[in-house]
Design an enzyme around this catalytic site. Sequence first.
Site, PDB file in Angstrom:
ATOM      1  CD  GLU A 295      38.372  -2.254   6.388  1.00  0.00           C
ATOM      2  OE1 GLU A 295      38.549  -1.460   5.441  1.00  0.00           O
ATOM      3  OE2 GLU A 295      37.328  -2.279   7.065  1.00  0.00           O
ATOM      4  CD  GLU A 415      36.827  -0.740  10.919  1.00  0.00           C
ATOM      5  OE1 GLU A 415      35.975  -0.633   9.998  1.00  0.00           O
ATOM      6  OE2 GLU A 415      37.995  -0.324  10.808  1.00  0.00           O
TER       7      GLU A 415
END
Length: 684
Positions: A295, A415
């Site tokens: 991220e 994810e």
Amino acid sequence: MTGRRSVALAAAFVSVAVTVGLAVVAPAAAAPGCRVDYAVASQWQNGFTANVAVTNVGDRVNGWRLTWTWPSGQQVTQAWNATVTSSGSQVTATDAGHNAVIEPNATVSFGFNGSWSGTNTAPQSFALNGVTCTGSPGTPPTTTTTTGNPVPPGDAMARVAAMQPGWNLGNTLDSTGSDETSWGNPRVTEALLDNVKAQGFKSIRIPVTWGQHQGPAPGYTIEAAYLNRVKEVVGWALADGFQVMINIHHDSWQWIAAMPSDRTGVLARYNAIWTQLSAAFKDSPAALVFESVNEPQFTGSSGDAQNAQLLHELNASFRDIVRRSGGTNANRLLVLPTLHTSSEQARLDELATSIRGFNDPNLIATVHYYGYWPFSVNVAGGTRFDATAQKDLTDSFDRVYNTFVARGVPVILGEYGLLGFDRHTGTIEQGEKLKFFEYFGHYARTKKITTMLWDNGQHFGRTSFQWSDPELIAQIKSSWTTRSGTASSDLVFNARSSAVSSKTITLNTNGTAFTSLRHGTTELVRGTDYTISGDQLTLTASALTRLSGSRNYGVNAVLSAHFSQGVPWRINVITYDTPVLSAATGTTSSFAIPTAFRGDQLATMEAKYADGSNAGPHNWTSFKEFDRTFAPNYTTGVTTLTPEFFAEVNDNARVTLTFHYWSGAVVTYYVTRSGSSVTGSSGS
């Protein structure tokens, strides 16, 4: 890159189960014995990865040495969870210290990379601590060989497909505290990974946060003990046959985010991590995958253009360091994220430009997906997995497919889940949650996207090895291979204050066929207990009367709609009356409304001032965020309003709360904040 990509392998997996005896160097025990399971997990031109499991079927062993002879001149090049040496065709594997003891009926595992030429015939016998055995005395050794279709290490698309499905070891080695337990999870054990493997997962993402285990500039040396611990967990996962992904995780927001103002310092520290990791895992099997950063985000940048340039620099530096380190790293699969791991088209295009420029066939794109945000956290009235929430999913996956997969670049959805799970899994109503995961798994399959479930401990028990929500995981597992029928709701309500009446729900067959409706193991009678008209399932009043029994508040009966494939759809038959909310006093830090739920369940809450404007957090919507601003407690009979809610409520202003329940009931309540004091009433 190399010739590996064009190799067609004839023998993908070789599994040899050899029954051998067990003896200790000290005086022999009464009846030693063991079993060795030897499996070639992957094989390519001149190389292979093997996993070895030694099960003790005799007396306790403390310190072991396993020996065998290569029948085809193979060599071990690198090992984990054991020290492996060889002399000619003779091989010796000794324990790694932490796994020296093998209790009766226990198993220890290790793995290694090897080289071969011509053929890769499995060893036909093993000896432990110098004694060749036959398992139970008098039983001859047995050998079982199985074959399958290998996945050539150079075929990135096929190898990523073989990683489906995947699981995340979240909130553990990625914790930002002093060690892996600092966020509340226990230390990782071999048993945990064994049990995750037994659930059907093929790959495991092991997020790792490195910053708190790094020394100062200029070396930024990773603590040896921490690096060894990561290597140990990775080794266990590889020995279990997982494909394994490791990364740089929360460092992304801890210090990498400062790159706009400290480009040189951040890049030096980032490069130091990947230089050390590349060296540490240089000879690890191809089943180990590296992800550049989790991220990625940047604080204080000038905008999208600078963000894209900085992320490109990180990804390019990561790739160059790993590739230059040689060994298996020369062709290892490398995972590159979009900014924020977002699936917005602009972010996908930025990464696609980088990947084209790298001209490297062993690169993977990654994004994350936690659903349509209002549905994912239950805010702004997003209580259902409706057409809007479904379109958000399909649009996201379509963009990813068209940008990458359709052009030959594999994608790992590193994810997935729902953001409401960060509080608990009840933020989203159960049936709506199940519909999301059913459709998620189906659509990811159609778009050839490998998925990795985010699990920070809230799903699979780290020591119990049990799922906290068996219904959820059953739906997820089913979605890996097929579709399941669902319905417009899993809740059927009848008010106790009135006579029982028939109820109709809409079936979503999802390409399946409805087959039956059951109450436990009893099949209900079509035409008498229920009727089917197109996609409309109607439960008759007579059946609901019988199933509701004495009509106590709450769930009176649980039905299951069965379809031609997939998991059944649960339907709760519920007796309710409109909830009753009572007057209350409290403070902004502690305020709870006494609530007689009377069998009903809370869906959402609106908050408005007298002038009709929205009150509380997220004041662009009247519908507040479930659990963040309000939360029902059905056991204690209260509805709590949180400090976060009152922090954004005007002082001395009356707020009208409208509670919406899943039965369709709507109840109005009023609260007034005066400083830190709060009063509430149901009267106007």
